[in-house]
Design a protein around this motif. Structure first.
Motif, mmCIF file in Angstrom:
data_model
loop_
_atom_site.group_PDB
_atom_site.id
_atom_site.type_symbol
_atom_site.label_atom_id
_atom_site.label_comp_id
_atom_site.label_asym_id
_atom_site.label_seq_id
_atom_site.Cartn_x
_atom_site.Cartn_y
_atom_site.Cartn_z
ATOM 1 N N ALA A 68 0.823 -1.203 0.000
ATOM 2 C CA ALA A 68 0.000 0.000 0.000
ATOM 3 C C ALA A 68 0.859 1.256 0.000
ATOM 4 O O ALA A 68 0.572 2.221 -0.723
ATOM 5 C CB ALA A 68 -0.934 -0.004 1.212
ATOM 6 N N LEU A 69 1.927 1.260 0.801
ATOM 7 C CA LEU A 69 2.800 2.433 0.823
ATOM 8 C C LEU A 69 3.451 2.661 -0.532
ATOM 9 O O LEU A 69 3.564 3.803 -0.988
ATOM 10 C CB LEU A 69 3.861 2.273 1.916
ATOM 11 C CG LEU A 69 3.370 2.472 3.349
ATOM 12 C CD1 LEU A 69 4.490 2.178 4.337
ATOM 13 C CD2 LEU A 69 2.834 3.885 3.557
ATOM 14 N N LEU A 70 3.881 1.592 -1.191
ATOM 15 C CA LEU A 70 4.470 1.741 -2.522
ATOM 16 C C LEU A 70 3.453 2.326 -3.497
ATOM 17 O O LEU A 70 3.788 3.214 -4.308
ATOM 18 C CB LEU A 70 4.975 0.386 -3.025
ATOM 19 C CG LEU A 70 5.649 0.386 -4.401
ATOM 20 C CD1 LEU A 70 6.856 1.309 -4.444
ATOM 21 C CD2 LEU A 70 6.055 -1.035 -4.788
ATOM 22 N N LYS A 71 2.224 1.880 -3.410
ATOM 23 C CA LYS A 71 1.190 2.405 -4.301
ATOM 24 C C LYS A 71 0.926 3.883 -4.025
ATOM 25 O O LYS A 71 0.749 4.691 -4.951
ATOM 26 C CB LYS A 71 -0.099 1.589 -4.152
ATOM 27 C CG LYS A 71 -1.175 1.965 -5.162
ATOM 28 C CD LYS A 71 -2.326 0.967 -5.151
ATOM 29 C CE LYS A 71 -3.366 1.346 -6.214
ATOM 30 N NZ LYS A 71 -4.473 0.355 -6.265
ATOM 31 N N MET A 72 0.910 4.273 -2.756
ATOM 32 C CA MET A 72 0.738 5.683 -2.411
ATOM 33 C C MET A 72 1.894 6.521 -2.935
ATOM 34 O O MET A 72 1.697 7.622 -3.468
ATOM 35 C CB MET A 72 0.621 5.838 -0.892
ATOM 36 C CG MET A 72 -0.675 5.336 -0.284
ATOM 37 S SD MET A 72 -0.706 5.589 1.517
ATOM 38 C CE MET A 72 -0.705 3.893 2.106
ATOM 39 N N LEU A 73 3.110 6.020 -2.798
ATOM 40 C CA LEU A 73 4.289 6.761 -3.241
ATOM 41 C C LEU A 73 4.299 6.949 -4.749
ATOM 42 O O LEU A 73 4.825 7.955 -5.256
ATOM 43 C CB LEU A 73 5.562 6.033 -2.798
ATOM 44 C CG LEU A 73 5.870 6.100 -1.298
ATOM 45 C CD1 LEU A 73 6.907 5.057 -0.915
ATOM 46 C CD2 LEU A 73 6.354 7.492 -0.922
ATOM 47 N N ARG A 74 3.731 6.001 -5.473
ATOM 48 C CA ARG A 74 3.685 6.124 -6.934
ATOM 49 C C ARG A 74 2.765 7.249 -7.386
ATOM 50 O O ARG A 74 2.896 7.752 -8.499
ATOM 51 C CB ARG A 74 3.243 4.790 -7.548
ATOM 52 C CG ARG A 74 4.349 3.745 -7.567
ATOM 53 C CD ARG A 74 3.864 2.434 -8.126
ATOM 54 N NE ARG A 74 4.985 1.549 -8.421
ATOM 55 C CZ ARG A 74 4.941 0.229 -8.341
ATOM 56 N NH1 ARG A 74 3.806 -0.365 -7.975
ATOM 57 N NH2 ARG A 74 5.993 -0.507 -8.623
ATOM 58 N N GLU A 75 1.837 7.638 -6.516
ATOM 59 C CA GLU A 75 0.945 8.754 -6.824
ATOM 60 C C GLU A 75 1.634 10.041 -6.364
ATOM 61 O O GLU A 75 1.670 10.346 -5.166
ATOM 62 C CB GLU A 75 -0.393 8.556 -6.115
ATOM 63 C CG GLU A 75 -1.457 9.546 -6.524
ATOM 64 C CD GLU A 75 -2.797 9.248 -5.874
ATOM 65 O OE1 GLU A 75 -3.539 10.216 -5.621
ATOM 66 O OE2 GLU A 75 -3.081 8.053 -5.626
ATOM 67 N N ARG A 76 2.185 10.783 -7.301
ATOM 68 C CA ARG A 76 3.082 11.896 -6.987
ATOM 69 C C ARG A 76 2.503 12.863 -5.961
ATOM 70 O O ARG A 76 3.208 13.358 -5.081
ATOM 71 C CB ARG A 76 3.451 12.651 -8.263
ATOM 72 C CG ARG A 76 4.427 13.806 -8.058
ATOM 73 C CD ARG A 76 4.726 14.511 -9.356
ATOM 74 N NE ARG A 76 5.458 13.669 -10.279
ATOM 75 C CZ ARG A 76 6.790 13.570 -10.294
ATOM 76 N NH1 ARG A 76 7.510 14.248 -9.415
ATOM 77 N NH2 ARG A 76 7.394 12.794 -11.173
ATOM 78 N N ASP A 77 1.230 13.151 -6.054
ATOM 79 C CA ASP A 77 0.621 14.175 -5.198
ATOM 80 C C ASP A 77 -0.118 13.597 -3.992
ATOM 81 O O ASP A 77 -0.823 14.333 -3.298
ATOM 82 C CB ASP A 77 -0.353 15.021 -6.030
ATOM 83 C CG ASP A 77 0.350 15.785 -7.137
ATOM 84 O OD1 ASP A 77 1.526 16.161 -6.950
ATOM 85 O OD2 ASP A 77 -0.279 16.002 -8.196
ATOM 86 N N PHE A 78 0.037 12.308 -3.735
ATOM 87 C CA PHE A 78 -0.717 11.695 -2.634
ATOM 88 C C PHE A 78 -0.434 12.408 -1.315
ATOM 89 O O PHE A 78 -1.342 12.668 -0.523
ATOM 90 C CB PHE A 78 -0.379 10.210 -2.510
ATOM 91 C CG PHE A 78 -1.271 9.448 -1.562
ATOM 92 C CD1 PHE A 78 -2.378 8.762 -2.027
ATOM 93 C CD2 PHE A 78 -1.020 9.440 -0.194
ATOM 94 C CE1 PHE A 78 -3.219 8.081 -1.156
ATOM 95 C CE2 PHE A 78 -1.849 8.766 0.690
ATOM 96 C CZ PHE A 78 -2.951 8.085 0.206
#
Length: 240
Positions: A68-78
């Motif tokens: 989940a953290l990796l997926k959040m990090l992939r979203e530049r503006d998260f």
């Protein structure tokens, strides 16, 4: 059961994304030949921005948090407009073997008071260089879980926040409605407890607000990942 999590490959993907999105990368002590990066990024608002601490991967049989953290990090503006510190992979040895404990059989999330493991000694040394956080969230899973639940320590934010977080998680996985979970009294999937895991260490030294999420491992991984992300989004919304 085949282990779906490969720590070296995970770290490589994490570092690639972090560098692309201008996160500062630092490292805890290695576990064998696997590095343990931790990340920081300062909001354009500077010190006035809310500060958030996130961690995952302290139990090696709980993979939805790191994913989940990796997926959040992939979203530049998260994490836009937040000062964020992330420890995404605290126990790579356990993750490589799909077991809760480290190579020495230590449950790292019970090692913050009378510390025995090199992994948590290094984590505490890093934490000592950091200041206070407005809130913290630790992403966990329950191997036998029937639904999502939370451990809550909240002395600063709206008292309804725990309910809002568990409701957001419930959009992706069921909520555990048992009146007692892991020998702790629970109400609508929310527990308060006086132990000494990572959450207690942080509450003593770094924050008045911490949540430990627990997603139910019997449910599909993609649903558990989305439940973790929903929990973080809800906490961030409260901090805004």
């Amino acid at each position: 059961m085949t282990n779906l999590f490969k720590p070296k490959a995970y770290v490589a993907r994490l570092e690639e994304v972090a560098k692309a999105h201008r996160w500062t990368i630092q490292y805890l002590t290695k576990c064998g030949d696997v590095t343990r990066p931790w990340l920081q990024r300062i909001a354009t608002l500077g010190p006035a921005a809310p500060s958030l601490y996130l961690s995952s991967g302290i139990h090696g049989d709980e993979i939805s948090g790191p994913m989940a953290l990796l997926k959040m990090l992939r979203e530049r503006d998260f994490f836009e407009d937040f000062n964020v510190t992330i420890f995404p992979i605290l126990n790579p040895d356990g993750l490589a073997r799909n077991v809760r404990v480290n190579a020495d059989g230590i449950d790292l999330n019970r090692d913050y008071k009378n510390t025995k493991s090199a992994e948590i000694a290094s984590h505490i040394e890093a934490l000592k260089t950091l200041g206070k956080f407005d809130a913290a969230m630790m992403l966990h899973e329950d191997f036998e879980g029937t639904g999502a639940y939370l451990f809550e320590l909240n002395d600063a934010l709206d008292s309804s926040l725990g309910t809002r977080i568990i409701t957001a998680m419930g959009q992706h996985v069921p909520i555990d409605q048992r009146p007692e979970i892991d020998d702790f009294p629970a109400r609508n999937g929310i527990i308060s407890r006086p132990e000494w895991p990572e959450a207690i260490y942080l509450s003593v030294h770094h924050t008045q607000v911490s949540y430990t999420t627990e997603t139910p491992k019997p449910f599909p991984l993609e649903h558990r990942i989305e439940a973790q992300i929903a929990a973080v989004r809800t906490l961030m919304s409260a901090l805004r």
